[in-house]
Design an enzyme around this catalytic site. Structure first.
Site, short mmCIF file in Angstrom:
data_model
loop_
_atom_site.label_atom_id
_atom_site.label_comp_id
_atom_site.label_asym_id
_atom_site.label_seq_id
_atom_site.Cartn_x
_atom_site.Cartn_y
_atom_site.Cartn_z
N HIS A 245 9.70 -6.42 -0.38
CA HIS A 245 9.08 -5.61 0.67
C HIS A 245 7.60 -5.42 0.37
O HIS A 245 7.15 -5.53 -0.77
CB HIS A 245 9.77 -4.25 0.79
CG HIS A 245 9.50 -3.32 -0.35
ND1 HIS A 245 8.45 -2.42 -0.36
CD2 HIS A 245 10.15 -3.15 -1.54
CE1 HIS A 245 8.47 -1.74 -1.50
NE2 HIS A 245 9.48 -2.16 -2.23
N CYS A 246 6.84 -5.15 1.44
CA CYS A 246 5.45 -4.74 1.29
C CYS A 246 5.40 -3.25 1.64
O CYS A 246 6.39 -2.55 1.51
CB CYS A 246 4.53 -5.57 2.17
SG CYS A 246 4.85 -5.41 3.93
N ALA A 247 4.25 -2.77 2.07
CA ALA A 247 4.12 -1.34 2.33
C ALA A 247 4.95 -0.88 3.51
O ALA A 247 5.34 0.28 3.59
CB ALA A 247 2.66 -1.00 2.58
N THR A 248 5.27 -1.80 4.44
CA THR A 248 5.93 -1.38 5.68
C THR A 248 7.13 -2.22 6.07
O THR A 248 7.93 -1.79 6.89
CB THR A 248 4.93 -1.46 6.84
OG1 THR A 248 4.44 -2.81 6.96
CG2 THR A 248 3.73 -0.53 6.61
N ARG A 249 7.29 -3.41 5.49
CA ARG A 249 8.27 -4.36 6.01
C ARG A 249 9.22 -4.89 4.93
O ARG A 249 8.79 -5.19 3.81
CB ARG A 249 7.56 -5.57 6.64
CG ARG A 249 6.91 -5.28 7.94
CD ARG A 249 5.86 -6.31 8.28
NE ARG A 249 4.54 -5.86 7.89
CZ ARG A 249 3.44 -6.58 8.02
NH1 ARG A 249 3.51 -7.79 8.52
NH2 ARG A 249 2.28 -6.10 7.66
#
Length: 635
Positions: free
Chosen positions: A209-213
């Site tokens: 994951h990244c910051a949002t996804r």
């Protein structure tokens, strides 16, 4: 609702959020705010509060002010892939903060050199609780308004009822699936329902994951029920990009869901999504990605050079005359990058393939060593190659000024050779022996083998491309303009970077740029037409925000967010691009540089401004007219 104003946590150029080259941020899925282009490398606290989220990759920070404003600061696009490289945290998650305190430092130049966009969104993630949200930086302010939520939702519901038919049944199915896990925490429930609708854990190769996804690499895309995933409580959207299936969950929540999702099969959490995505690419996609990784870092230099050439050409066309010294200085600006182009290409190639970049620079400079006959002089007959006997053959020794393929292949060879040498050269003498052997062997191979062969291939390919672009009646421009954006959809458009560099190095202009700018603006025109004909205010705002980047040269939001979803607008955009490309070819329009198109690209055509505006107007007008006349959103 209360209006709020936030001071930008970064120095740089403040821009509207819809200008960000990311459909999730640009479309407002993560909240409202602004973005900072070319940030200066420091993130400071915009207010008093606390750090609610600080990712272990340090690329994103979640903050909460003392009065309840939730802000996400996401440094760059896809920088989660750097795994914390180039980032230095100055605070920790949970720390209390004061306005102006240093939270994070990062090396903006190094991040860009690794191929990442450093534009940094600053968004209020609980934006629905506020009216106007303003972000200020110096004397500039970017403000976003809160839409009439009730009216938009009502309109959206009406549209869905009219156009999707059975979506209510699907929503009920998803709700029933969620009800099976009603006794579990929200993040576990979401993870389990996602598992079902992505085709089960057997269909998932890796997850991160990244910051949002939540980012997934899957084995079979057809097993994913995208409509069902969109209806899961907690999911804000989903899409495919860069061979990844990305599910938007929001800051803070995404890491919890990802942890629970990986617990369902711990084996999927150990790999690299970037490597897995590369493995799933076709051969052409791999070639395109490799060429993109090599040429994208040097494009800014060629863009700047092209702008200098355009300004000089425009000034000359207005009747200005330069003194010999001023003309010489202008030539230093415009000719240096192309005179030493092999050094730039070889450096970037060595960097891409894991070699020592400075060795690449030296090898590239060897290809244009002043004692070698200049390639341009040999081509014009003013100099003769130096005959060298090698293995019973006479090889013509020349410099490779303006060449791309010899430097590219030599850089790959040298990087592989250096890695191979390191497998057996003892560490104690590695610093001396490995660079010596790499330079010596690569120099011989480059000048006597790779150079002559690749240069011959380069000339043949370049001649064929030039002949195609110069076909009568603008046929070449018609074909390129009509199909260039199809190539973008398949993700192999970076193959043209080497072609454009070669065109500029050899002829001083880039006709390919003039053709594709019409194709780009045409997709924007089609998207604008869809937005105008869409009655739902919320959808219209999203469509407009997706269309705007096209006029700055970035079509992915318009294509994937609008045109391809309805298909007909995409096809009408191709027609507009073909018409614009044909006119560009008929007028022999060419830019003085590469890398920028449509509005920014105007700077490359200052001495042919009317023709450039005409080409863009044709591309936009044809695509907009066809879409507005023949397409209705109800389809």
């Amino acid at each position: 609702m209360k209006d709020i104003k936030i001071k930008s946590p970064l120095e740089g150029e403040l821009i509207a959020l819809n200008e960000v080259n990311d459909p999730v941020f640009a479309g407002g899925a993560m909240g409202r705010g602004a973005a900072v282009k070319s940030p200066k490398g420091k993130v400071v606290a915009p207010f008093d509060g606390e750090i609610t989220v600080f990712f272990d990759t340090y690329h994103a920070i979640g903050l909460k002010s003392v009065d309840g404003i939730d802000v996400l600061i996401h440094v760059g696009m896809d920088t989660v892939q750097l795994k914390g490289k180039h980032f230095t945290p100055k605070k920790n998650q949970g720390d209390k903060i004061k306005a102006g305190e240093l939270l994070l430092e990062f090396d903006e130049a190094a991040i860009r050199a690794d191929g990442y966009d450093t534009t940094t969104p600053v968004v209020v993630t609980n934006a629905a609780e506020y009216g106007a949200i303003s972000v200020t930086l110096g004397d500039k302010t970017v403000t976003s308004q809160n839409a009439d939520v009730g009216e938009d939702n009502a309109s959206a519901t009406a549209d869905n009822a009219a156009s999707t038919g059975g979506s209510g049944d699907l929503a009920a199915e998803v709700a029933a699936e969620e009800a099976k896990y009603a006794d579990l925490p929200h993040e576990q429930r979401v993870a389990k329902v996602i598992e079902k609708y992505v085709g089960g854990m057997s269909n998932v190769r890796s997850a991160e994951h990244c910051a949002t996804r939540l980012r997934l690499i899957v084995n079979d895309k057809t097993k994913i029920n995208q409509k069902a995933i969109e209806k899961i409580d907690g999911v804000k959207g989903e899409f495919f990009a860069a061979q990844q299936y990305q599910i938007i969950l929001g800051t803070g929540f995404v890491d919890k869901v990802t942890d629970e999702f990986i617990k369902l099969n711990p084996a999927i959490g150990g790999g690299s999504n970037k490597e897995a995505a590369y493995e799933q690419m076709s051969l052409m996609q791999k070639i395109s990605r490799t060429l993109g990784d090599v040429f994208v870092p040097i494009i800014p230099v060629l863009v700047a050079t092209g702008l200098f050439m355009g300004l000089r050409g425009a000034t000359t066309s207005l009747g200005a005359e330069f003194s010999p010294n001023v003309l010489l200085l202008s030539q230093v600006l415009t000719d240096t990058a192309f005179a030493f182009l092999p050094a730039l290409v070889c450096w970037s190639t060595m960097n891409k393939f894991g070699g020592t970049p400075v060795i690449g620079i030296v090898l590239g400079l060897m290809l244009v060593f002043p004692a070698l006959p200049n390639a341009y002089a040999v081509g014009s007959g003013d100099a003769q190659p130096i005959p060298v006997d090698f293995l019973g053959m006479t090889i013509p020794l020349v410099g490779y000024q303006g060449s791309v393929l010899p430097a590219l292949v030599l850089g790959i060879f040298a990087a592989k050779l250096q890695k191979w040498l390191k497998t057996f050269v003892p560490d104690i003498i590695d610093l001396i022996v490995t660079p010596f052997l790499t330079l010596f062997v690569s120099m011989l191979v480059g000048l006597l083998v790779v150079g002559p062969i690749m240069h011959s291939i380069e000339l043949a390919v370049f001649g064929a491309v030039q002949a195609f672009l110069e076909m009568p009646f603008g046929i070449g421009g018609l074909v390129v303009g009509a199909f260039q954006q199809v190539i973008v959809v398949f993700g192999v458009h970076h193959v043209f970077n080497a072609l454009e560099v070669q065109l500029l190095a050899t002829t001083g202009v880039d006709p390919f740029n003039a053709i594709i700018t019409g194709a780009i603006v045409a997709q924007g025109g089609a998207a604008v037409a869809v937005a105008i004909k869409t009655r739902d205010k919320k959808k219209r705002a999203l469509y407009i925000s997706s269309a705007v980047p096209a006029f700055l040269g970035i079509t992915e939001p318009a294509i994937f967010g609008i045109n391809l979803r309805f298909m007909k607008p995409f096809l009408y955009g191709l027609v507009g691009g073909g018409c614009a490309g044909m006119v560009a070819s008929l007028m022999h329009l060419a830019g003085t540089g590469m890398g920028i198109t449509v509005l920014p690209g105007t700077l490359l055509y200052l001495d042919h401004l009317f023709e450039y505006v005409l080409v863009n107007a044709i591309g936009f007008g044809v695509a907009f007219g066809l879409t507005y006349t023949l397409f209705t959103p109800e389809e």
